[in-house]
Design an enzyme around this catalytic site. Structure first.
Site: not given
Length: 416
Positions: A292-293
């Site tokens: 994620h991210s």
């Protein structure tokens, strides 16, 4: 409505300035003096004088909060969700209170990883001495021995730690949307081994030691009586200084220094270390990443550093609103081609889940996560990610079948 001391001081100064400015040219000097006084006032320090002590509980019970059966954080007495603005007009104090609760949430999630998910906490570096700073990751019992599938989870940057996607979601929404626990449980149910990275745990903080400068009074050449007299004066001076400092800054926080963890001083270093010492050593034929991210950036950096190894071991990568950039990270053509075939990025978008989203970068396909909230992209794309992994695994198996069939036929023919 009560007016704080700091607000009263500022109000008085502003009124004085307004009155002076209405006067003639002779008042210019006074205006300049008042402006100079105002520029010297440290607003943060003034605000601290009005704050209650930064003394917060160290347990959920102390905060009078608990997670209910739906995994939602609720007040024990009122049943209400968490309230950030616990004290009006004290934003800094409210933020400190929120951060203190966040630290408790982090420990709570660690406990869930061990007790609820049956993961093991593994200290790193693996060869760390007793005294050096250490971090840790979490692994399932079969993470290194599972011959079929291994899932690796990497969260984004900021305050989140192992097992979390977003602290804000854990506090304001629920554990399912804010933690990696649903991914871990489903992965284990479907026969995956699991490794949970901890890329933001890069250092430990210790109080900065006070440097004691040896004074002339400590010189052995001075008479004892003179040295005692100087020491007494020094102690009185220190006492007055401490009293003044306490008045000037009653909420003074300790000065801290950071001791970085060897070979894990950044998310990129951490991902590389865990790859070399754990993932690369695992028996799994198919490794899958969910990143994620900033975790996506860390994965791309890992691939740049270990391209051949990653290609031979990783079957598919699910990115959720990844912030990687193949141009800035200088990912080569072969890496970009591999990412187009083996990665998918579920990005924040108001389009329905899995709708194709146009990309300006020549890397992996981008599809909608079914939400325009960055922190929710992992949770909203949860079912699609597992479907993506299943399809990737089946495609890999099917691509190997023709070669195996031809080899099998050749062997039988030679036997005849």
């Amino acid at each position: 409505m009560s007016i704080s001391l700091s607000s009263l001081i500022l109000l008085t100064i502003w009124i004085s300035m307004a009155q002076i400015q209405q006067g003639g040219p002779d008042e210019k000097e006074k205006t300049t003096a008042l402006k100079d006084l105002l520029s010297r006032i440290d607003l943060d320090e003034l605000m601290k004088k009005d704050e209650p002590p930064l003394d917060f509980p160290d347990t959920l019970e102390g905060f009078e909060y608990a997670f209910n059966e739906k995994g939602q954080l609720r007040h024990i007495k009122t049943g209400e969700p968490f309230v950030f603005n616990y004290r009006e007009d004290l934003h800094r104090w409210n933020q400190k209170r929120y951060e203190a609760l966040g630290e408790i949430i982090t420990k709570y999630v660690y406990e869930l990883l061990e007790k609820d998910c049956n993961l093991k906490k593994i200290s790193i570096p693996v060869d760390a001495t007793e005294s050096e700073p250490k971090s840790f990751i979490f692994m399932s019992e079969d993470a290194l021995t599972n011959p079929q599938k291994l899932m690796v989870l990497i969260h984004g940057s900021g305050v989140v730690r192992a097992g979390q996607w977003a602290r804000r979601l854990i506090i304001n929404e629920d554990l399912d949307s804010g933690t990696q626990i649903p991914f871990i449980k489903r992965a284990m149910d479907e026969g995956y081994g699991v490794i949970v990275l901890n890329p933001n745990e890069n250092y430990i903080e210790v109080e900065k030691p006070r440097i004691h400068v040896q004074s002339s009074s400590e010189s052995a050449d001075e008479p004892a009586e003179k040295r005692e007299r100087k020491d007494k004066v020094s102690k009185e001076t220190k006492k007055r200084r401490d009293f003044y400092e306490k008045y000037r800054n009653p909420q003074r926080e300790k000065e801290m220094m950071q001791l970085y963890i060897r070979e894990n001083g950044s998310p990129e270093e951490h991902a590389l270390y865990v790859w070399d010492h754990f993932i690369a050593q695992s028996a799994a034929e198919n490794v899958f990443f969910v990143a994620h991210s900033y975790g996506g950036l860390a994965f791309v950096e890992l691939m740049i550093q270990r391209e051949a190894d990653v290609k031979s071991k990783v079957t598919a990568v699910a990115l959720t609103d990844s912030v990687h950039n193949v141009w800035h990270q200088e990912a080569g053509k072969t890496i970009r081609e591999w990412m187009r075939e083996n990665c998918c990025n579920w990005v924040s978008s108001s389009e329905p889940l899995d709708t194709s989203v146009e990309s300006m970068l020549p890397d992996c396909p981008r599809v909608s996560a079914g939400t325009d909230r960055h922190e929710l992209t992992s949770w909203k794309s949860f079912p699609s990610i597992f479907k993506f992994f299943t399809e990737a695994s089946e495609a890999k198996t099917n691509s190997l079948k023709p070669a195996l069939t031809r080899r099998s036929h050749r062997v039988k023919h030679e036997e005849l």
